[in-house]
Design an enzyme around this catalytic site. Structure first.
Site, PDB file in Angstrom:
ATOM      1  N   GLY A  14       0.805  -1.219   0.000  1.00 21.10           N
ATOM      2  CA  GLY A  14       0.000   0.000   0.000  1.00 21.10           C
ATOM      3  C   GLY A  14       0.836   1.266   0.000  1.00 21.10           C
ATOM      4  O   GLY A  14       2.071   1.230  -0.095  1.00 21.10           O
ATOM      5  N   GLN A  15       0.152   2.406   0.112  1.00 25.09           N
ATOM      6  CA  GLN A  15       0.839   3.708   0.059  1.00 25.09           C
ATOM      7  C   GLN A  15       1.889   3.821   1.172  1.00 25.09           C
ATOM      8  O   GLN A  15       3.037   4.156   0.922  1.00 25.09           O
ATOM      9  CB  GLN A  15      -0.172   4.859   0.182  1.00 25.09           C
ATOM     10  CG  GLN A  15       0.464   6.231   0.011  1.00 25.09           C
ATOM     11  CD  GLN A  15      -0.374   7.380   0.558  1.00 25.09           C
ATOM     12  OE1 GLN A  15      -1.440   7.172   1.143  1.00 25.09           O
ATOM     13  NE2 GLN A  15       0.104   8.592   0.395  1.00 25.09           N
ATOM     14  N   ASP A  52      -4.304 -13.339   2.951  1.00 23.33           N
ATOM     15  CA  ASP A  52      -5.369 -12.480   3.465  1.00 23.33           C
ATOM     16  C   ASP A  52      -5.217 -12.397   4.979  1.00 23.33           C
ATOM     17  O   ASP A  52      -5.142 -13.431   5.647  1.00 23.33           O
ATOM     18  CB  ASP A  52      -6.744 -13.049   3.068  1.00 23.33           C
ATOM     19  CG  ASP A  52      -7.855 -12.047   3.333  1.00 23.33           C
ATOM     20  OD1 ASP A  52      -7.951 -11.528   4.469  1.00 23.33           O
ATOM     21  OD2 ASP A  52      -8.630 -11.775   2.393  1.00 23.33           O
ATOM     22  N   ILE A  53      -5.190 -11.179   5.517  1.00 22.11           N
ATOM     23  CA  ILE A  53      -4.938 -10.979   6.945  1.00 22.11           C
ATOM     24  C   ILE A  53      -6.020 -11.649   7.813  1.00 22.11           C
ATOM     25  O   ILE A  53      -5.828 -11.861   9.006  1.00 22.11           O
ATOM     26  CB  ILE A  53      -4.827  -9.459   7.264  1.00 22.11           C
ATOM     27  CG1 ILE A  53      -4.271  -9.218   8.667  1.00 22.11           C
ATOM     28  CG2 ILE A  53      -6.164  -8.750   7.095  1.00 22.11           C
ATOM     29  CD1 ILE A  53      -2.898  -9.734   8.898  1.00 22.11           C
ATOM     30  N   TYR A 141     -14.842   3.394   8.960  1.00 22.36           N
ATOM     31  CA  TYR A 141     -13.385   3.412   9.108  1.00 22.36           C
ATOM     32  C   TYR A 141     -12.995   3.918  10.506  1.00 22.36           C
ATOM     33  O   TYR A 141     -12.188   3.292  11.203  1.00 22.36           O
ATOM     34  CB  TYR A 141     -12.800   4.326   8.026  1.00 22.36           C
ATOM     35  CG  TYR A 141     -11.311   4.525   8.091  1.00 22.36           C
ATOM     36  CD1 TYR A 141     -10.437   3.497   7.762  1.00 22.36           C
ATOM     37  CD2 TYR A 141     -10.768   5.759   8.462  1.00 22.36           C
ATOM     38  CE1 TYR A 141      -9.054   3.698   7.795  1.00 22.36           C
ATOM     39  CE2 TYR A 141      -9.404   5.963   8.493  1.00 22.36           C
ATOM     40  CZ  TYR A 141      -8.549   4.937   8.161  1.00 22.36           C
ATOM     41  OH  TYR A 141      -7.190   5.133   8.194  1.00 22.36           O
TER      42      TYR A 141
HETATM   43  P1  NAD Z   1      -3.504   1.366   1.310  1.00 22.17           P
HETATM   44  O1  NAD Z   1      -4.948   1.177   0.990  1.00 22.17           O
HETATM   45  O2  NAD Z   1      -2.645   2.120   0.360  1.00 22.17           O
HETATM   46  O3  NAD Z   1      -2.832  -0.055   1.543  1.00 22.17           O
HETATM   47  C1  NAD Z   1      -3.474  -1.057   2.304  1.00 22.17           C
HETATM   48  C2  NAD Z   1      -2.785  -2.369   2.085  1.00 22.17           C
HETATM   49  O4  NAD Z   1      -3.514  -3.378   2.801  1.00 22.17           O
HETATM   50  C3  NAD Z   1      -2.696  -2.829   0.641  1.00 22.17           C
HETATM   51  O5  NAD Z   1      -1.440  -3.445   0.444  1.00 22.17           O
HETATM   52  C4  NAD Z   1      -3.817  -3.851   0.534  1.00 22.17           C
HETATM   53  O6  NAD Z   1      -3.602  -4.788  -0.497  1.00 22.17           O
HETATM   54  C5  NAD Z   1      -3.719  -4.481   1.932  1.00 22.17           C
HETATM   55  N1  NAD Z   1      -4.935  -5.196   2.332  1.00 22.17           N
HETATM   56  C6  NAD Z   1      -6.230  -4.790   2.217  1.00 22.17           C
HETATM   57  N2  NAD Z   1      -7.055  -5.776   2.618  1.00 22.17           N
HETATM   58  C7  NAD Z   1      -6.269  -6.813   2.995  1.00 22.17           C
HETATM   59  C8  NAD Z   1      -6.537  -8.117   3.469  1.00 22.17           C
HETATM   60  N3  NAD Z   1      -7.800  -8.564   3.656  1.00 22.17           N
HETATM   61  N4  NAD Z   1      -5.501  -8.938   3.753  1.00 22.17           N
HETATM   62  C9  NAD Z   1      -4.222  -8.507   3.572  1.00 22.17           C
HETATM   63  N5  NAD Z   1      -3.902  -7.301   3.106  1.00 22.17           N
HETATM   64  C10 NAD Z   1      -4.927  -6.452   2.814  1.00 22.17           C
HETATM   65  O7  NAD Z   1      -3.435   2.038   2.766  1.00 22.17           O
HETATM   66  P2  NAD Z   1      -2.282   2.976   3.356  1.00 22.17           P
HETATM   67  O8  NAD Z   1      -2.592   4.364   3.000  1.00 22.17           O
HETATM   68  O9  NAD Z   1      -0.965   2.432   3.032  1.00 22.17           O
HETATM   69  O10 NAD Z   1      -2.571   2.830   4.920  1.00 22.17           O
HETATM   70  C11 NAD Z   1      -1.838   1.937   5.730  1.00 22.17           C
HETATM   71  C12 NAD Z   1      -2.361   2.015   7.151  1.00 22.17           C
HETATM   72  O11 NAD Z   1      -2.209   3.345   7.643  1.00 22.17           O
HETATM   73  C13 NAD Z   1      -3.855   1.685   7.268  1.00 22.17           C
HETATM   74  O12 NAD Z   1      -4.070   0.978   8.466  1.00 22.17           O
HETATM   75  C14 NAD Z   1      -4.510   3.041   7.323  1.00 22.17           C
HETATM   76  O13 NAD Z   1      -5.737   3.007   8.006  1.00 22.17           O
HETATM   77  C15 NAD Z   1      -3.463   3.831   8.076  1.00 22.17           C
HETATM   78  N6  NAD Z   1      -3.588   5.259   7.787  1.00 22.17           N
HETATM   79  C16 NAD Z   1      -3.269   5.735   6.537  1.00 22.17           C
HETATM   80  C17 NAD Z   1      -3.399   7.103   6.280  1.00 22.17           C
HETATM   81  C18 NAD Z   1      -3.071   7.666   4.922  1.00 22.17           C
HETATM   82  O14 NAD Z   1      -3.288   8.865   4.691  1.00 22.17           O
HETATM   83  N7  NAD Z   1      -2.549   6.877   3.968  1.00 22.17           N
HETATM   84  C19 NAD Z   1      -3.844   7.961   7.285  1.00 22.17           C
HETATM   85  C20 NAD Z   1      -4.189   7.430   8.524  1.00 22.17           C
HETATM   86  C21 NAD Z   1      -4.027   6.080   8.778  1.00 22.17           C
HETATM   87  N1  SER Z   2      -5.974   9.232   4.871  1.00 22.24           N
HETATM   88  C1  SER Z   2      -6.867   8.347   5.547  1.00 22.24           C
HETATM   89  C2  SER Z   2      -8.202   8.340   4.879  1.00 22.24           C
HETATM   90  O1  SER Z   2      -8.545   9.363   4.324  1.00 22.24           O
HETATM   91  C3  SER Z   2      -7.030   8.808   6.971  1.00 22.24           C
HETATM   92  O2  SER Z   2      -6.955   7.745   7.797  1.00 22.24           O
HETATM   93  O3  SER Z   2      -8.886   7.347   4.919  1.00 22.24           O
END
Ligand code: NAD
Ligand code: SER
Length: 312
Positions: A14-15, A52-53, A141
């Site tokens: 993911g990101q 899958d988690i 969420y």
């Molecule tokens: P993302 O959506 O880019 O990546 C999520 C990852 O989880 C992907 O690799 C996806 O394939 C994997 N995934 C989804 N469902 C799955 C499953 N059932 N089994 C295994 N893997 C699975 O999200 P991100 O932006 O990288 O966020 C990562 C974490 O940080 C998350 O917990 C998110 O809530 C948290 N977060 C992100 C942000 C943000 O702005 N990016 C902000 C606050 C919190």
């Molecule tokens: N960037 C994330 C979202 O918008 C915040 O957790 O879902």
């Protein structure tokens, strides 16, 4: 967390996960970081596996096979995606976390769990939202993130699992596209500015939200996990802040580098409603006191670096 640690990253495609995997491998060695996801591109510089988690036995066998002692659990559905399929979001976000915590309990692993500004709700103070305050999130969420913070506290208090976590603001980065969140506009806007010179924003021009540049988010995650446990009074859901801005302010900053850039607005009511329920800025003084958190990138520095990196 010593340099010899064996780490597993969930959501590593993911990101955040893709950049965090690279940062952890640079710090602890490629072979000491296992990258996992259910789909997407995983970094093959070290061990990797798709699963899958929600499959606890698979998670358990990966942790056992690699001698994992620290789990960075990032796999989740983000806010906009979660609102489209709330039952799946509950299942992935909660069953996934419970699996991680159970495996961590049985195999003595430390756990990093990122919560979010989404863990707050419309009843929370919206400006300089305090660390400890009312949390009544209204998005699925946010409900899973708040429940996750509490579950992590529970596993620490009742089972002694070393759980830690921060509430990430919206994360801005250049190497990976965002995964379906409410703050995604602040990433999409850069590619649009550099390619077409125009972006249609799905949030209203005056919607202020807390944001953070990826290098700061990576450092916050690693530094918290490396802090001696005795310094921490809180453990999960640390507010961490860097900057707060509106779409209008971000566009103005980009225009300093790309004067012909224009922005229109095609507001998405679903994502606007989520944004309107979240803080506009965070008070992160507790993280600064307890483990020395300090951001480096403000809006000006972040915009300059994003445009340089994406242009290159
Ligand atoms: P993302 O959506 O880019 O990546 C999520 C990852 O989880 C992907 O690799 C996806 O394939 C994997 N995934 C989804 N469902 C799955 C499953 N059932 N089994 C295994 N893997 C699975 O999200 P991100 O932006 O990288 O966020 C990562 C974490 O940080 C998350 O917990 C998110 O809530 C948290 N977060 C992100 C942000 C943000 O702005 N990016 C902000 C606050 C919190
Ligand atoms: N960037 C994330 C979202 O918008 C915040 O957790 O879902």
């Amino acid at each position: 967390m010593g340099k010899q640690r064996k780490i597993l990253v969930t959501g590593a495609a993911g990101q955040v996960g893709s950049d965090l995997t690279r940062a952890l491998r640079e710090r602890y060695g490629n072979q000491n970081v296992v990258a996992t996801s259910d789909q997407g591109a995983l970094d093959h510089a070290g061990p990797w596996q798709y699963f899958d988690i929600r499959e606890r036995m698979v998670l358990d066998s990966i942790v056992e096979d690699h001698g994992v002692d620290t789990i960075f659990h990032l796999a989740a559905l983000l806010s906009a995606v979660a609102e489209k399929d709330p039952l799946k979001a509950w299942d992935v976000n909660m069953s996934g976390l419970l699996n991680v915590l159970e495996v961590a309990r049985l195999r003595a692993c430390a756990v990093f769990f990122p919560s979010s500004i989404g863990a707050f709700g419309p009843l929370s103070p919206r400006r300089y939202t305090p660390q400890d305050t009312i949390q009544r999130p209204t998005s699925m969420y946010g409900i899973t993130k708040l429940a996750g913070e509490l579950l992590c506290d529970y596993y620490h208090d009742h089972f002694g699992v070393d759980t830690r976590g921060v509430r990430y603001p919206g994360i801005i980065s250049w190497s990976h596209t965002p995964g379906g969140g409410t703050t995604d506009y602040a990433v999409e806007i850069f590619r649009a500015a550099l390619t077409t010179g125009r972006y249609e924003c799905f949030l209203k021009p005056g919607t202020a939200l807390p944001m953070m540049y990826m290098p700061d988010a990576l450092r916050a995650s690693i530094e918290l996990m490396e802090t001696p446990a005795g310094r921490l009074s809180h453990r999960n859901g640390f507010n961490v802040a860097a900057m707060s801005f509106t779409p209008r302010e971000l566009a103005a900053e980009i225009r300093k580098h790309i004067p012909h850039f224009t922005m229109g607005y095609a507001v998405d009511p679903a994502r606007q409603a989520i944004a309107d329920s979240w803080p506009q800025s965070l008070d992160d003084s507790i993280a600064r006191q307890e483990w020395g958190w300090k951001h480096e990138f403000d809006l000006t520095m972040m915009v300059k670096d994003m445009l340089e990196k994406l242009s290159a």
